[in-house]
Design a protein around this motif. Structure first.
Motif, mmCIF file in Angstrom:
data_model
loop_
_atom_site.group_PDB
_atom_site.id
_atom_site.type_symbol
_atom_site.label_atom_id
_atom_site.label_comp_id
_atom_site.label_asym_id
_atom_site.label_seq_id
_atom_site.Cartn_x
_atom_site.Cartn_y
_atom_site.Cartn_z
ATOM 1 N N PHE A 76 36.912 43.809 35.292
ATOM 2 C CA PHE A 76 35.791 44.374 34.544
ATOM 3 C C PHE A 76 35.578 45.861 34.806
ATOM 4 O O PHE A 76 34.764 46.491 34.129
ATOM 5 C CB PHE A 76 34.522 43.563 34.793
ATOM 6 N N SER A 77 36.325 46.435 35.732
ATOM 7 C CA SER A 77 36.243 47.885 35.941
ATOM 8 C C SER A 77 37.160 48.629 34.965
ATOM 9 O O SER A 77 37.090 49.846 34.853
ATOM 10 C CB SER A 77 36.610 48.248 37.381
ATOM 11 N N PRO A 88 45.336 42.194 42.184
ATOM 12 C CA PRO A 88 44.536 42.906 41.177
ATOM 13 C C PRO A 88 45.222 44.170 40.636
ATOM 14 O O PRO A 88 45.130 44.456 39.449
ATOM 15 C CB PRO A 88 43.244 43.263 41.924
ATOM 16 N N GLY A 89 45.932 44.897 41.489
ATOM 17 C CA GLY A 89 46.637 46.100 41.036
ATOM 18 C C GLY A 89 47.736 45.778 40.044
ATOM 19 O O GLY A 89 47.939 46.488 39.060
ATOM 20 N N LYS A 90 48.458 44.709 40.293
ATOM 21 C CA LYS A 90 49.519 44.279 39.373
ATOM 22 C C LYS A 90 48.907 43.864 38.035
ATOM 23 O O LYS A 90 49.465 44.136 36.972
ATOM 24 C CB LYS A 90 50.305 43.124 40.004
ATOM 25 N N SER A 105 36.149 35.221 47.616
ATOM 26 C CA SER A 105 36.332 36.679 47.669
ATOM 27 C C SER A 105 37.513 37.148 46.825
ATOM 28 O O SER A 105 37.422 38.185 46.167
ATOM 29 C CB SER A 105 36.487 37.151 49.113
ATOM 30 N N ASP A 106 38.626 36.398 46.789
ATOM 31 C CA ASP A 106 39.774 36.829 45.987
ATOM 32 C C ASP A 106 39.470 36.741 44.490
ATOM 33 O O ASP A 106 39.876 37.601 43.709
ATOM 34 C CB ASP A 106 41.040 36.059 46.355
ATOM 35 N N THR A 107 38.699 35.727 44.093
ATOM 36 C CA THR A 107 38.316 35.595 42.687
ATOM 37 C C THR A 107 37.353 36.718 42.298
ATOM 38 O O THR A 107 37.496 37.330 41.232
ATOM 39 C CB THR A 107 37.656 34.231 42.420
ATOM 40 N N ARG A 108 36.405 37.007 43.157
ATOM 41 C CA ARG A 108 35.467 38.112 42.882
ATOM 42 C C ARG A 108 36.202 39.439 42.798
ATOM 43 O O ARG A 108 35.905 40.265 41.928
ATOM 44 C CB ARG A 108 34.368 38.159 43.949
ATOM 45 N N ALA A 109 37.172 39.663 43.678
ATOM 46 C CA ALA A 109 37.948 40.913 43.659
ATOM 47 C C ALA A 109 38.720 41.036 42.344
ATOM 48 O O ALA A 109 38.788 42.117 41.743
ATOM 49 C CB ALA A 109 38.892 40.971 44.848
#
Length: 167
Positions: free
Chosen positions: A96-97, A151-153, A86-90
């Motif tokens: 990719f967004s 992901p935000g960082k 899940s962390d890798t997918r996130a």
């Protein structure tokens, strides 16, 4: 006597062969760190630059590939134990967004001392997952910012690179 083949540069609905070749050379060079491929891309650009300069509107795909070469571009390495976690997918979903057409993404398995990707992309040799979490390294010209598991960082690292690279 050898005759030089013409270098088709017209991009219609389908990119010219030279546009596709240029993007392939640049992406593979960025994924692997192969400077010879970047040199070949430069030779291709020089070979057709006169025609493009005379009529740039006929080569939009080629010009976008040239923008990739000029930068900023990013090498993004995701180091993780499991690509389906899940962390890798996130991390991938967030990555990719973002509209970052000038990037290449390499997945580096965290398990094992030297996964095969390190032979193909030697710059990934020292990149590891931190604390068992999916970790992202955002690099430009193979120089990486500090890794992050957030992901935000990661998004803010792209913003830093873009704003400093465009000056």
């Amino acid at each position: 006597m050898l005759l030089a083949r013409p270098k088709e540069i017209y991009d219609g609905a389908i990119p010219s062969g030279n546009s596709v070749q240029l993007l392939n050379l640049l992406r593979i060079a960025r994924m692997t760190g192969d400077t010879e491929l970047e040199s070949r891309a430069g030779k291709l650009v020089r070979a057709i630059s006169g025609q493009v300069h005379q009529s740039p509107s006929i080569s939009p795909h080629l010009l976008s590939r040239a923008a990739f070469a000029l930068g900023p571009s990013f090498e993004v390495v995701i180091a993780a134990d499991n690509p389906a976690a899940s962390d890798t997918r996130a991390m991938r979903r967030t990555l990719f967004s973002q509209f970052l057409p000038n990037k290449v993404v390499v997945f580096r398995p965290a398990s094992g001392d030297e996964p095969p990707i390190t032979r193909i992309a030697p710059y990934t040799k020292m990149q590891r997952a931190i604390g068992g979490k999916a970790t992202v390294y955002v690099c430009t010209n193979y120089v990486c910012k500090l890794p992050t598991t957030d992901p935000g960082k990661m998004v803010s690292l792209f913003a830093q690179r873009t704003s400093t690279s465009v000056k």
